[in-house]
Write an enzyme that holds these catalytic residues in place. Structure first.
Site, PDB file in Angstrom:
ATOM      1  CG  ASP A 138      14.504 -16.005  -8.133  1.00 42.01           C
ATOM      2  OD1 ASP A 138      15.497 -15.556  -7.777  1.00 42.01           O
ATOM      3  OD2 ASP A 138      13.634 -16.369  -7.041  1.00 42.01           O
ATOM      4  CB  VAL A 139      19.826 -14.589  -9.674  1.00 47.36           C
ATOM      5  CG1 VAL A 139      19.798 -13.873 -11.341  1.00 47.36           C
ATOM      6  CG2 VAL A 139      19.478 -13.476  -8.675  1.00 47.36           C
ATOM      7  CE1 TYR A 143      22.398  -3.230  -1.876  1.00 44.71           C
ATOM      8  CE2 TYR A 143      23.398  -1.147  -1.251  1.00 44.71           C
ATOM      9  CZ  TYR A 143      23.306  -1.995  -2.396  1.00 44.71           C
ATOM     10  OH  TYR A 143      23.428  -1.676  -3.403  1.00 44.71           O
ATOM     11  CE  LYS A 147      25.178  -4.303  -4.575  1.00 44.65           C
ATOM     12  NZ  LYS A 147      25.046  -4.925  -5.909  1.00 44.65           N
ATOM     13  CB  VAL A 199      21.681   4.765  -9.499  1.00 41.06           C
ATOM     14  CG1 VAL A 199      21.311   4.710 -11.047  1.00 41.06           C
ATOM     15  CG2 VAL A 199      22.979   4.339  -9.360  1.00 41.06           C
ATOM     16  CG  PHE A 211      18.427   0.748  -4.962  1.00 40.90           C
ATOM     17  CD1 PHE A 211      18.829  -0.608  -5.018  1.00 40.90           C
ATOM     18  CD2 PHE A 211      18.774   1.780  -3.888  1.00 40.90           C
ATOM     19  CE1 PHE A 211      19.719  -1.078  -3.868  1.00 40.90           C
ATOM     20  CE2 PHE A 211      19.515   1.079  -2.855  1.00 40.90           C
ATOM     21  CZ  PHE A 211      20.209  -0.072  -2.961  1.00 40.90           C
TER      22      PHE A 211
HETATM   23  N1  LIG Z   1      20.010   2.539  -7.262  1.00 38.05           N
HETATM   24  C1  LIG Z   1      21.133   2.772  -6.367  1.00 38.05           C
HETATM   25  O1  LIG Z   1      21.414   3.895  -5.769  1.00 38.05           O
HETATM   26  C2  LIG Z   1      22.311   1.653  -6.538  1.00 38.05           C
HETATM   27  C3  LIG Z   1      23.496   2.240  -6.171  1.00 38.05           C
HETATM   28  C4  LIG Z   1      24.631   1.211  -6.000  1.00 38.05           C
HETATM   29  C5  LIG Z   1      24.433  -0.051  -6.630  1.00 38.05           C
HETATM   30  N2  LIG Z   1      23.065  -0.469  -7.098  1.00 38.05           N
HETATM   31  C6  LIG Z   1      23.174  -1.604  -7.525  1.00 38.05           C
HETATM   32  O2  LIG Z   1      22.516  -1.701  -8.787  1.00 38.05           O
HETATM   33  C7  LIG Z   1      21.854  -2.822  -9.227  1.00 38.05           C
HETATM   34  C8  LIG Z   1      20.537  -2.675  -9.892  1.00 38.05           C
HETATM   35  O3  LIG Z   1      19.746  -2.171  -9.101  1.00 38.05           O
HETATM   36  P1  LIG Z   1      18.682  -0.877  -9.464  1.00 38.05           P
HETATM   37  O4  LIG Z   1      19.248   0.530  -8.823  1.00 38.05           O
HETATM   38  O5  LIG Z   1      18.446  -0.625 -10.863  1.00 38.05           O
HETATM   39  O6  LIG Z   1      17.401  -1.238  -8.659  1.00 38.05           O
HETATM   40  P2  LIG Z   1      16.077  -1.718  -9.378  1.00 38.05           P
HETATM   41  O7  LIG Z   1      15.310  -0.710 -10.262  1.00 38.05           O
HETATM   42  O8  LIG Z   1      15.331  -2.267  -8.183  1.00 38.05           O
HETATM   43  O9  LIG Z   1      16.442  -3.176 -10.206  1.00 38.05           O
HETATM   44  C9  LIG Z   1      16.884  -4.369  -9.620  1.00 38.05           C
HETATM   45  C10 LIG Z   1      16.970  -5.268 -10.455  1.00 38.05           C
HETATM   46  O10 LIG Z   1      17.237  -6.611 -10.055  1.00 38.05           O
HETATM   47  C11 LIG Z   1      16.350  -7.623 -10.564  1.00 38.05           C
HETATM   48  N3  LIG Z   1      16.154  -8.590  -9.409  1.00 38.05           N
HETATM   49  C12 LIG Z   1      16.035  -8.452  -8.066  1.00 38.05           C
HETATM   50  N4  LIG Z   1      16.088  -9.740  -7.431  1.00 38.05           N
HETATM   51  C13 LIG Z   1      16.279 -10.566  -8.441  1.00 38.05           C
HETATM   52  C14 LIG Z   1      16.095 -12.022  -8.420  1.00 38.05           C
HETATM   53  N5  LIG Z   1      16.300 -12.821  -7.441  1.00 38.05           N
HETATM   54  N6  LIG Z   1      16.564 -12.382  -9.626  1.00 38.05           N
HETATM   55  C15 LIG Z   1      16.340 -11.929 -10.927  1.00 38.05           C
HETATM   56  N7  LIG Z   1      16.532 -10.595 -10.688  1.00 38.05           N
HETATM   57  C16 LIG Z   1      16.365  -9.951  -9.625  1.00 38.05           C
HETATM   58  C17 LIG Z   1      14.927  -6.786 -10.502  1.00 38.05           C
HETATM   59  O11 LIG Z   1      14.319  -7.523 -11.442  1.00 38.05           O
HETATM   60  P3  LIG Z   1      12.643  -7.442 -10.866  1.00 38.05           P
HETATM   61  O12 LIG Z   1      12.103  -6.124 -11.209  1.00 38.05           O
HETATM   62  O13 LIG Z   1      11.839  -8.333 -11.969  1.00 38.05           O
HETATM   63  O14 LIG Z   1      12.401  -7.908  -9.396  1.00 38.05           O
HETATM   64  C18 LIG Z   1      15.534  -5.747 -11.162  1.00 38.05           C
HETATM   65  O15 LIG Z   1      15.395  -5.598 -12.533  1.00 38.05           O
HETATM   66  C19 LIG Z   1      21.907  -3.860  -7.894  1.00 38.05           C
HETATM   67  O16 LIG Z   1      22.754  -4.839  -7.779  1.00 38.05           O
HETATM   68  C20 LIG Z   1      21.922  -2.685  -7.137  1.00 38.05           C
HETATM   69  O17 LIG Z   1      22.477  -3.098  -5.733  1.00 38.05           O
HETATM   70  C21 LIG Z   1      22.147   0.209  -7.151  1.00 38.05           C
END
Ligand SMILES: NC(=O)c1ccc[n+]([C@@H]2O[C@H](COP(=O)([O-])OP(=O)(O)OC[C@H]3O[C@@H](n4cnc5c(N)ncnc54)[C@H](OP(=O)(O)O)[C@@H]3O)[C@@H](O)[C@H]2O)c1
Length: 208
Positions: free
Chosen positions: A7-8, A100, A104, A133, A137
């Site tokens: 947990d970061v 959010y 960022k 993406v 999310f």
């Molecule tokens: N999807 C989009 O449209 C989008 C666009 C731009 C940027 N991003 C960024 O991309 C990154 C990855 O997001 P994603 O789209 O892949 O969403 P996601 O599928 O919800 O994945 C988020 C990841 O972060 C982990 N996480 C959340 N809280 C945490 C914590 N306290 N400690 C450790 N790990 C934690 C989750 O682990 P658990 O599953 O174990 O909770 C999961 O592996 C994020 O930084 C997000 O802001 C996403």
């Protein structure tokens, strides 16, 4: 492969887990700060405290905890690369996304500032900033509301996690003298936070 949960948001847990890494995993060459989330889509004055706190704790403080735990080793070994997963939300603010977007924007500032803090060292700093993406999310953002989450990506082709990973690999794979500071990547169907080309059922350009 060596995998473990972490947990970061918990600095003590991060410090302990990283200090306890076995060889050769303790010698981290590339840190990808990917953990992050959006929680809710409410106005700042109406949002739940747990949503506001959850985003700031994970996206900003969590990134700092891990980065601060990993950097001393990178500096000692004279090699390393910190790659932050930012977002186009750092540049395109949208209604209901203020917190959010602010987290960022903080990631963008940390990327740029960290590059300066590490000036004169071999450590590289980058961010990969995607638009839409399709991952978990939106499901996380909308507290498991599948219908609402699916609407975000309806009738358009979003980026995939693999698309983002490919950019991370590209950034990390550059020669040691090349530091790509920022990659901004969008689906072809997206041109801003509010311009998403959807077809054919809903058609036209609509809000994300
Ligand atoms: N999807 C989009 O449209 C989008 C666009 C731009 C940027 N991003 C960024 O991309 C990154 C990855 O997001 P994603 O789209 O892949 O969403 P996601 O599928 O919800 O994945 C988020 C990841 O972060 C982990 N996480 C959340 N809280 C945490 C914590 N306290 N400690 C450790 N790990 C934690 C989750 O682990 P658990 O599953 O174990 O909770 C999961 O592996 C994020 O930084 C997000 O802001 C996403």
């Amino acid at each position: 492969m060596h995998a473990f949960g972490l947990d970061v948001t918990r600095k003590d847990e991060v410090d302990l887990a990283l200090a306890a890494l076995p060889e050769p995993w303790s010698r981290i060459d590339v840190l990808v700060n990917n953990a992050g989330k959006a929680l809710g889509r409410d106005a700042v004055h109406e949002a739940e405290d747990r949503h506001i706190d959850g985003m700031i704790e994970t996206n900003v403080r969590g990134l700092l905890h891990v980065t601060r735990a990993v950097l001393p080793g990178m500096l000692k070994r004279g090699r390393g690369h910190v790659i932050n997963i930012g977002s186009t939300a750092s540049r395109w603010i949208y209604p209901g996304g203020a917190t959010y977007c602010a987290t960022k924007a903080a990631v963008a500032a940390l990327t740029e500032g960290l590059k300066m803090d590490l000036h004169g060292t071999p450590i590289r700093v980058s961010s990969v900033d995607p638009g839409l993406v399709e991952t978990e999310f939106s499901l996380v953002r909308f507290d498991g509301d599948r219908k609402r989450a699916d609407e975000v990506y309806a009738d358009m082709t979003p980026l995939s996690a693999e698309d983002v990973a490919r950019s991370v690999v590209f950034v990390a794979g550059q020669p040691a003298h090349v530091n790509i500071l920022q990659v901004v990547m969008l689906p072809t169907d997206q041109s801003s936070s509010s311009m998403v080309h959807r077809r054919p059922t809903s058609g036209g350009t609509t809000r994300a």
